[in-house]
Every structure is written in structure tokens, then in C-alpha cells.
Design an enzyme around this catalytic site. Structure first.
Site, PDB file in Angstrom:
ATOM      1  N   HIS A 167       0.874  -0.892  -0.030  1.00  0.00           N
ATOM      2  CA  HIS A 167      -0.386   0.149   0.365  1.00  0.00           C
ATOM      3  C   HIS A 167       0.758   1.349  -0.244  1.00  0.00           C
ATOM      4  O   HIS A 167       1.786   1.575   0.923  1.00  0.00           O
ATOM      5  CB  HIS A 167      -0.524   0.018   1.408  1.00  0.00           C
ATOM      6  N   GLU A 217       0.505  -0.143  -4.712  1.00  0.00           N
ATOM      7  CA  GLU A 217      -0.076   0.723  -5.051  1.00  0.00           C
ATOM      8  C   GLU A 217       0.665   1.926  -4.810  1.00  0.00           C
ATOM      9  O   GLU A 217       1.182   2.113  -4.036  1.00  0.00           O
ATOM     10  CB  GLU A 217      -1.571   0.644  -4.202  1.00  0.00           C
ATOM     11  N   ASP A 261      -0.750   6.306  -5.761  1.00  0.00           N
ATOM     12  CA  ASP A 261      -1.352   7.428  -5.828  1.00  0.00           C
ATOM     13  C   ASP A 261      -0.782   8.141  -6.465  1.00  0.00           C
ATOM     14  O   ASP A 261       0.310   9.389  -6.828  1.00  0.00           O
ATOM     15  CB  ASP A 261      -1.986   8.569  -4.785  1.00  0.00           C
ATOM     16  N   HIS A 297      -0.763  11.439  -1.795  1.00  0.00           N
ATOM     17  CA  HIS A 297      -2.209  10.546  -1.631  1.00  0.00           C
ATOM     18  C   HIS A 297      -3.346  12.066  -1.189  1.00  0.00           C
ATOM     19  O   HIS A 297      -4.070  12.137  -1.675  1.00  0.00           O
ATOM     20  CB  HIS A 297      -2.015  10.014  -0.475  1.00  0.00           C
ATOM     21  N   GLU A 309      -3.568   4.150  -8.475  1.00  0.00           N
ATOM     22  CA  GLU A 309      -4.577   4.795  -7.683  1.00  0.00           C
ATOM     23  C   GLU A 309      -4.795   6.431  -8.688  1.00  0.00           C
ATOM     24  O   GLU A 309      -4.172   7.350  -8.050  1.00  0.00           O
ATOM     25  CB  GLU A 309      -5.079   5.190  -6.897  1.00  0.00           C
TER      26      GLU A 309
END
Length: 247
Positions: free
Chosen positions: A11, A38, A40, A53, A106
Site C-alpha cells: 500500500h 499501489e 496515488d 495521496h 490510483e
């Protein structure tokens, strides 16, 4: 063909073991045996896709103010933790390709920047991974962003991201031609999981940091988990074998 997806996804790059959304985090995840990360992606004030993020800089960097109005000259001079700087999306993509990592990208638009963020990230994702043996997976809480990405980069697969899964989740996945359902593991219901299984749609849950919760979710049939605790879930062990999104 659906992208191969390991059961464990680091993450925000390196989870809790490295500054989030940094190249150091991605490198750490790879060293620990993770095959998927993952992160952002948001636009800077100059329109550059970067890894971060929050819509503001305070929590994760030495800067202050909104990301969307901060110039690259200021942004890339900031400390994002441990001497790391905020990476360009292009740098993270190159590193994932070098390390053979699957990237769950993302799309994280700041409020009011849904369209330009989706357009930039969608186009750049297709360009940066062109010809790569391991293709990325785009996801977003913004259905508008996913719709734009679908139209601009249809070859890049998409996952629809919810907190609590709404009643119309399946119609949204079908409309967006998405391949996976992403949601909060604490809010996933058995009826949704059963419907997803019946439709052959893999379910990915965030953010799972306790072994007992991971065991329970895998036991219920969840396909993959996002975790901050890279130290607790070594994916190279025989207990956590890789799988494919479609299988």
C-alpha cells in the site's frame, strides 16, 4: 487478458516501512518480495502527474498548501520523508518496469481536477507501459476519472474503488468495463462477495494490517489485499501464493 495480480499489494509503495508514495518505498517492497505496489497519482500546479495521496502537502512532506497549486520547482524540492522527494509518475512507472512490479495506479484527483487528472494519467499510463510484459491496473474512487481513462486508454485495465460497496456496483463495473472491485475490507458484505464470485469479478480489499483479518478475508474468497504491514506478510513465503485476476 487480465493482468496477473499477486495476493499481496504493498500500500502506497512501501506501506509503513518507508515514506509513502516514494521511490524508496517501491524499492523496499520489491526487496521484501512483493510483486505488486499501489500508489496515488495527482497533478501538481504545473500539471505534472506526481505520487502523493493528500490534496495538501503538510502530512507527508516538508511543504504547505495545496498540491494542485504548487509549482514543480517548489514541489520537487520538498522532503517527502527520510530525504526522499515526491516522485514524478513517470519515474515510478520506470522503476516498476525495471523491477517487474505490477503497479496499481490510483487516479487521485484533487477536488475539481477530475478531468485533467484522469486525462493526464490515462494517456501517460498507456504511454509509459507500452509493450511492458507486466501491465498496470488503474483504479479510482472517482467514477468520472475511470470513465475518462476508459475512453483514452481502453487497453489499460481498470478497478472500481469504493469504501462501502453500493447497491449498483455491478452496473458501474460493467459500464466502466472494469475488471475488479476494490473496497474497504471491514465493510465488505457476504452478498456482495457472493455476487462478485458469481460474475467472476475479483475483489481486492484495503487496508489489511492484521493476520487474523487477512486469514478471514482470504477464507471468504477475497482475491487480494492491500497492506501497510509489509513486515507481517512476506509474499514470497509458500503461505501466500500468487493468483490471476480472472482465476
Amino acid at each position: 487478458m487480465l493482468v496477473p495480480l499477486p495476493r499481496w499489494i504493498a500500500h502506497r509503495g512501501g506501506g509503513s516501512l518507508a515514506p509513502e508514495n516514494t521511490l524508496a518505498g517501491i524499492r523496499l517492497a520489491a526487496r521484501l518480495g512483493f510483486r505488486a505496489v499501489e500508489f496515488d497519482v495527482m497533478l501538481s500546479g504545473d500539471g505534472t502527474p506526481v505520487l502523493i495521496h493528500d490534496e495538501t502537502l503538510e502530512r507527508t512532506t516538508s511543504g504547505r498548501g495545496p498540491v494542485a497549486t504548487t509549482s514543480d520547482a517548489i514541489l520537487f524540492a520538498l522532503d517527502a520523508g527520510g530525504g526522499e522527494r515526491i516522485p514524478r509518475f513517470a519515474e515510478a512507472a520506470a522503476l516498476c518496469r525495471e523491477l517487474g512490479l505490477l503497479a496499481n495506479v490510483e487516479i487521485k484527483p484533487a477536488s475539481g481536477y477530475e478531468r485533467p487528472t484522469a486525462e493526464a494519467v490515462g494517456r501517460l499510463t498507456a504511454e509509459l507501459w507500452r509493450g511492458a510484459p507486466v501491465q498496470p491496473l488503474l483504479s479510482s474512487f472517482s467514477l468520472e476519472a475511470l470513465e475518462i481513462a476508459r475512453d483514452l486508454a481502453p487497453e489499460i485495465e481498470r478497478g472500481v474503488l469504493f469504501e462501502a460497496v453500493p447497491a449498483n456496483w455491478l452496473s458501474e463495473i460493467q459500464r466502466l468495463q472494469a475488471v475488479s472491485l476494490h473496497c474497504d475490507g471491514d465493510l465488505l458484505t457476504d452478498p456482495v462477495l457472493a455476487e462478485a464470485r458469481g460474475q467472476g469479478i475479483p475483489v481486492l480489499c484495503y487496508t489489511v494490517n492484521a493476520p487474523e483479518k487477512a486469514i478471514a478475508l482470504f477464507g471468504r474468497g477475497v482475491s487480494a489485499l492491500f497492506t501497510d504491514r509489509l513486515d507481517l506478510f512476506p509474499p514470497a513465503t509458500t503461505a501466500y501464493k500468487g493468483l490471476h485476476l480472472g482465476g
